[in-house]
Design an enzyme around this catalytic site. Structure first.
Site, PDB file in Angstrom:
ATOM      1  N   ARG A  46       0.853  -1.178   0.000  1.00 32.54           N
ATOM      2  CA  ARG A  46       0.000   0.000   0.000  1.00 32.54           C
ATOM      3  C   ARG A  46       0.897   1.238   0.000  1.00 32.54           C
ATOM      4  O   ARG A  46       1.956   1.257   0.630  1.00 32.54           O
ATOM      5  CB  ARG A  46      -0.929   0.026   1.220  1.00 32.54           C
ATOM      6  CG  ARG A  46      -2.191  -0.806   1.044  1.00 32.54           C
ATOM      7  CD  ARG A  46      -3.118  -0.226  -0.011  1.00 32.54           C
ATOM      8  NE  ARG A  46      -4.354  -0.971  -0.183  1.00 32.54           N
ATOM      9  CZ  ARG A  46      -4.547  -1.900  -1.105  1.00 32.54           C
ATOM     10  NH1 ARG A  46      -3.548  -2.260  -1.907  1.00 32.54           N
ATOM     11  NH2 ARG A  46      -5.725  -2.501  -1.230  1.00 32.54           N
ATOM     12  N   HIS A  79      -0.524   0.815 -10.659  1.00 31.59           N
ATOM     13  CA  HIS A  79      -1.309  -0.200  -9.968  1.00 31.59           C
ATOM     14  C   HIS A  79      -1.625  -1.378 -10.893  1.00 31.59           C
ATOM     15  O   HIS A  79      -2.787  -1.768 -11.083  1.00 31.59           O
ATOM     16  CB  HIS A  79      -2.607   0.391  -9.407  1.00 31.59           C
ATOM     17  CG  HIS A  79      -2.955  -0.161  -8.059  1.00 31.59           C
ATOM     18  ND1 HIS A  79      -2.836   0.559  -6.900  1.00 31.59           N
ATOM     19  CD2 HIS A  79      -3.390  -1.394  -7.682  1.00 31.59           C
ATOM     20  CE1 HIS A  79      -3.202  -0.181  -5.867  1.00 31.59           C
ATOM     21  NE2 HIS A  79      -3.534  -1.382  -6.318  1.00 31.59           N
ATOM     22  N   GLU A 117      -3.487   7.101  -3.337  1.00 34.19           N
ATOM     23  CA  GLU A 117      -4.559   6.134  -3.530  1.00 34.19           C
ATOM     24  C   GLU A 117      -5.239   5.724  -2.231  1.00 34.19           C
ATOM     25  O   GLU A 117      -6.241   5.009  -2.273  1.00 34.19           O
ATOM     26  CB  GLU A 117      -4.009   4.881  -4.216  1.00 34.19           C
ATOM     27  CG  GLU A 117      -3.481   5.124  -5.617  1.00 34.19           C
ATOM     28  CD  GLU A 117      -2.856   3.879  -6.213  1.00 34.19           C
ATOM     29  OE1 GLU A 117      -3.282   3.488  -7.311  1.00 34.19           O
ATOM     30  OE2 GLU A 117      -1.964   3.291  -5.579  1.00 34.19           O
TER      31      GLU A 117
END
Length: 322
Positions: free
Chosen positions: A230, A285, A259
Site C-alpha cells: 500500500r 497499480h 490512492e
C-alpha cells in the site's frame, strides 16, 4: 429487482451475471465517478461493486439508506470504513486470493527493472543506440540479501519466486506470519542487512509510513526498495530525499500514497521527487492487471454480491455481521 451500482466497467460476462440479479447502473469508465455522482447513484441502491478508486465512509452510508452490501473487486479494503459499514448493517466482501500470484510476479519484475537499469537502458536504445558501452551496471538478485516485509499470501508468493534466483539470504519481517524459507528478523535488522527490500504489508496504523526518514537512514547504501503493498506504508517525501542524496539506490512502486482515499492528509498526486528521478520505476497499480485474473476477480465479487443479496453466508467478509 434490487439496484446494483458498479463503479467501474466490468467484463461483459460479469455484467450479464449482474443484470440477471438486478437493475445495474455501471460507470462506463475508465475515469472514476466524482463523489457527488457516485453518491447520486447510491442514493437508492441496495448493492455496490467497488474498485480501487472507491472509498466508503460514514457520510457515504448516511446518504445510501438502502445499501445492504458492498462487493469489493479487490483484496485490500482499507479505503472502506468497516466500523461505519457494520453500524449501518452493510456487509463488505472482498477477494483475497486471486491477486496473489500476479502481484508477486510484478514485485520481482519491479525489483529487476530498478536494479538492472531497465528504463534508462530502454531510453538509450530509443534515443540512438550505437552498440554496447560499459555503462548502466547494476546489481542482481543472485548473491544478494533480499528482505520481504509482510509474509501474508503475497509475501509468501514473492518468496516462492525469489527462491529460484540464488539469493545469498532471504529475510522475512512479519510479527504474525512465518515462512520456513526465510530468516525471520526485525525491521531494523532487515534495513541494515538487505540489498533489496520488497514491501508486501497491508496498510494499518502500525504500518503507516513504516519506511520514513529514520528507517531510510538505517538502510545499506544503494538499497533497492520495492513497494507493491500500500502506498502509505512508505513516506514518499522521505524516499525522494533518500534518492536525491544518493543513499537509496532505487525505488520501484505500483502503489502510492494518493490512492489511500480514507486518509485525510493523503497527497493528491504522486510525489514529484519520485516522478522526476531517474532511479525510480513507477507503474499504475498493475499488480492484478492480468486479463484472466481481472475477470476471475470480477466474477468472484459478483458472486459475493448476489449471495449477500440472497441472504446467504459468505466466506470472505471484511465485516462479519451478527
Amino acid at each position: 429487482m434490487p439496484k446494483i451500482v458498479v463503479t467501474q466497467p466490468v467484463h461483459a460476462e460479469v455484467l450479464q451475471t449482474l443484470q440477471a440479479a438486478g437493475e445495474v447502473v455501471m460507470n462506463p469508465g475508465p475515469e472514476p465517478w466524482s463523489d457527488a455522482e457516485r453518491q447520486r447513484h447510491l442514493a437508492d441502491a441496495e448493492a455496490m461493486m467497488a474498485f480501487m478508486t472507491d472509498r466508503v465512509d460514514q457520510d457515504t452510508l448516511l446518504n445510501a439508506p438502502r445499501l445492504r452490501t458492498i462487493a469489493c473487486a479487490l483484496k485490500g479494503y482499507d479505503n472502506f470504513d468497516l466500523a461505519a459499514c457494520a453500524a449501518a448493517g452493510v456487509s463488505v466482501s472482498f477477494v483475497p486470493d486471486l491477486l496473489t500470484e500476479p502481484t508477486a510476479e510484478l514485485a520481482v519484475g519491479l525489483a529487476i527493472a530498478a536494479a538492472r537499469h531497465v528504463l534508462p537502458g530502454d531510453n538509450v536504445v530509443r534515443t540512438g543506440y550505437a552498440g554496447w558501452r560499459p555503462t548502466l551496471y547494476g546489481t542482481g538478485l543472485h548473491g544478494s540479501v533480499v528482505a520481504v516485509v509482510g509474509l501474508g499470501a503475497v509475501g509468501r508468493a514473492i518468496v516462492d519466486r525469489l527462491s529460484g534466483f540464488g539469493c545469498a539470504e532471504m529475510l522475512g519481517v512479519d510479527p504474525q506470519h512465518e515462512d520456513p524459507r526465510v530468516q525471520r528478523v526485525g525491521l531494523d535488522e532487515a534495513l541494515a542487512r538487505a540489498d533489496y527490500i520488497l514491501l508486501a504489508t497491508p496498510l494499518t496504523p502500525a504500518s503507516h509510513h513504516l519506511i520514513d526518514d529514520a528507517a531510510l537512514a538505517r538502510v545499506r547504501p544503494g538499497l533497492i526498495l520495492v513497494n507493491i503493498g500500500r502506498g502509505s506504508v512508505v513516506d514518499e517525501a522521505a524516499v525522494s530525499r533518500a534518492l536525491h542524496n544518493g543513499h537509496l539506490g532505487a525505488y520501484a512502486a505500483d502503489v502510492y500514497e494518493m490512492e489511500d482515499w480514507l486518509l485525510p492528509a493523503r497527497p493528491r498526486a504522486v510525489h514529484p521527487g519520485l516522478i522526476g528521478h531517474a532511479r525510480t520505476v513507477l507503474t499504475p497499480h498493475l499488480g492484478s492487471a492480468v486479463q484472466r485474473v481481472r475477470l476471475a476477480i470480477e466474477l468472484r465479487a459478483a458472486d459475493n454480491m448476489i449471495r449477500a443479496l440472497r441472504g446467504e453466508a459468505l466466506t470472505h467478509l471484511a465485516i462479519a455481521l451478527t
